[in-house]
Enzyme design. Sequence first.
Site, PDB file in Angstrom:
ATOM      1  N   ASP A 177      14.722  19.354 -19.787  1.00  0.00           N
ATOM      2  CA  ASP A 177      14.171  19.034 -20.812  1.00  0.00           C
ATOM      3  C   ASP A 177      12.972  17.509 -20.465  1.00  0.00           C
ATOM      4  O   ASP A 177      13.117  17.153 -19.385  1.00  0.00           O
ATOM      5  CB  ASP A 177      15.265  18.307 -21.667  1.00  0.00           C
ATOM      6  CG  ASP A 177      16.252  17.532 -21.528  1.00  0.00           C
ATOM      7  OD1 ASP A 177      15.718  16.497 -20.578  1.00  0.00           O
ATOM      8  OD2 ASP A 177      17.305  17.577 -21.663  1.00  0.00           O
ATOM      9  N   HIS A 206      15.439  33.044  -1.021  1.00  0.00           N
ATOM     10  CA  HIS A 206      16.940  33.224  -1.495  1.00  0.00           C
ATOM     11  C   HIS A 206      17.624  31.946  -1.251  1.00  0.00           C
ATOM     12  O   HIS A 206      17.594  31.370  -0.145  1.00  0.00           O
ATOM     13  CB  HIS A 206      17.581  34.211  -0.334  1.00  0.00           C
ATOM     14  CG  HIS A 206      18.910  34.652  -0.914  1.00  0.00           C
ATOM     15  ND1 HIS A 206      19.720  34.839   0.240  1.00  0.00           N
ATOM     16  CD2 HIS A 206      19.518  34.848  -1.991  1.00  0.00           C
ATOM     17  CE1 HIS A 206      20.983  35.034  -0.296  1.00  0.00           C
ATOM     18  NE2 HIS A 206      21.008  34.985  -1.631  1.00  0.00           N
ATOM     19  N   TYR A 248      20.558  17.786 -23.132  1.00  0.00           N
ATOM     20  CA  TYR A 248      21.111  18.613 -22.221  1.00  0.00           C
ATOM     21  C   TYR A 248      20.509  20.028 -22.168  1.00  0.00           C
ATOM     22  O   TYR A 248      21.048  20.937 -21.835  1.00  0.00           O
ATOM     23  CB  TYR A 248      22.582  18.499 -22.597  1.00  0.00           C
ATOM     24  CG  TYR A 248      23.392  17.367 -22.426  1.00  0.00           C
ATOM     25  CD1 TYR A 248      23.581  16.674 -21.268  1.00  0.00           C
ATOM     26  CD2 TYR A 248      23.812  16.631 -23.640  1.00  0.00           C
ATOM     27  CE1 TYR A 248      24.249  15.445 -21.367  1.00  0.00           C
ATOM     28  CE2 TYR A 248      24.170  15.475 -23.569  1.00  0.00           C
ATOM     29  CZ  TYR A 248      24.485  14.862 -22.354  1.00  0.00           C
ATOM     30  OH  TYR A 248      25.182  13.477 -22.464  1.00  0.00           O
ATOM     31  N   ALA A 249      19.208  20.097 -22.438  1.00  0.00           N
ATOM     32  CA  ALA A 249      18.739  21.335 -22.111  1.00  0.00           C
ATOM     33  C   ALA A 249      18.087  21.613 -20.786  1.00  0.00           C
ATOM     34  O   ALA A 249      16.706  21.125 -20.577  1.00  0.00           O
ATOM     35  CB  ALA A 249      17.437  21.496 -23.122  1.00  0.00           C
ATOM     36  N   ASN A 250      18.895  21.568 -19.736  1.00  0.00           N
ATOM     37  CA  ASN A 250      18.616  21.718 -18.383  1.00  0.00           C
ATOM     38  C   ASN A 250      19.639  22.879 -17.621  1.00  0.00           C
ATOM     39  O   ASN A 250      20.641  23.135 -18.210  1.00  0.00           O
ATOM     40  CB  ASN A 250      19.037  20.148 -17.769  1.00  0.00           C
ATOM     41  CG  ASN A 250      18.550  19.204 -18.566  1.00  0.00           C
ATOM     42  OD1 ASN A 250      17.442  19.159 -18.588  1.00  0.00           O
ATOM     43  ND2 ASN A 250      19.558  18.253 -19.049  1.00  0.00           N
ATOM     44  N   HIS A 280      27.087  16.276 -16.453  1.00  0.00           N
ATOM     45  CA  HIS A 280      25.836  15.900 -16.301  1.00  0.00           C
ATOM     46  C   HIS A 280      25.382  14.995 -15.198  1.00  0.00           C
ATOM     47  O   HIS A 280      24.393  15.376 -14.462  1.00  0.00           O
ATOM     48  CB  HIS A 280      25.422  15.399 -17.807  1.00  0.00           C
ATOM     49  CG  HIS A 280      23.879  15.186 -17.630  1.00  0.00           C
ATOM     50  ND1 HIS A 280      23.086  16.050 -17.946  1.00  0.00           N
ATOM     51  CD2 HIS A 280      23.183  13.845 -17.750  1.00  0.00           C
ATOM     52  CE1 HIS A 280      21.790  15.779 -18.044  1.00  0.00           C
ATOM     53  NE2 HIS A 280      21.822  14.382 -18.033  1.00  0.00           N
TER      54      HIS A 280
END
Length: 129
Positions: free
Chosen positions: A28, A20, A118-120, A96
Amino acid sequence: MKKAGILNRHLAGALAELGHGDGVLVCDAGMPIPDGPRVVDLAFRAGVPSFAEVVEGLLAELVVEGATAATEVREANPAAAALLSGHFPDLAYVPHDDLKDLSHRSRLVVRTGEARPYANVLLRCGVFF
């Protein structure tokens, strides 16, 4: 051998160790990998596996209580932004550079083959009960 779910033994083992509040950075191929967290690099070639495939696969295995993405994703990568907002209605956004700083606190980094910017996303684990 497992016939369903995540077959990558390194990823399956890392997910089983999460608790948890632990952070999981799904990133990316261009995101700097921080020192410290365990890293499972799934990148095979540009675009394989995709960010969407990895996020959806992880969501089938994890309970997620929150997620954070870069503010820039909304303009620079509308497909990733739509995917994330579809899965996480309360998605938090940070610049970012702040996301990169937050990634150092992750327990696990999962690197995809995604080659779009920015595929994060930083996921915060929840509990199933």
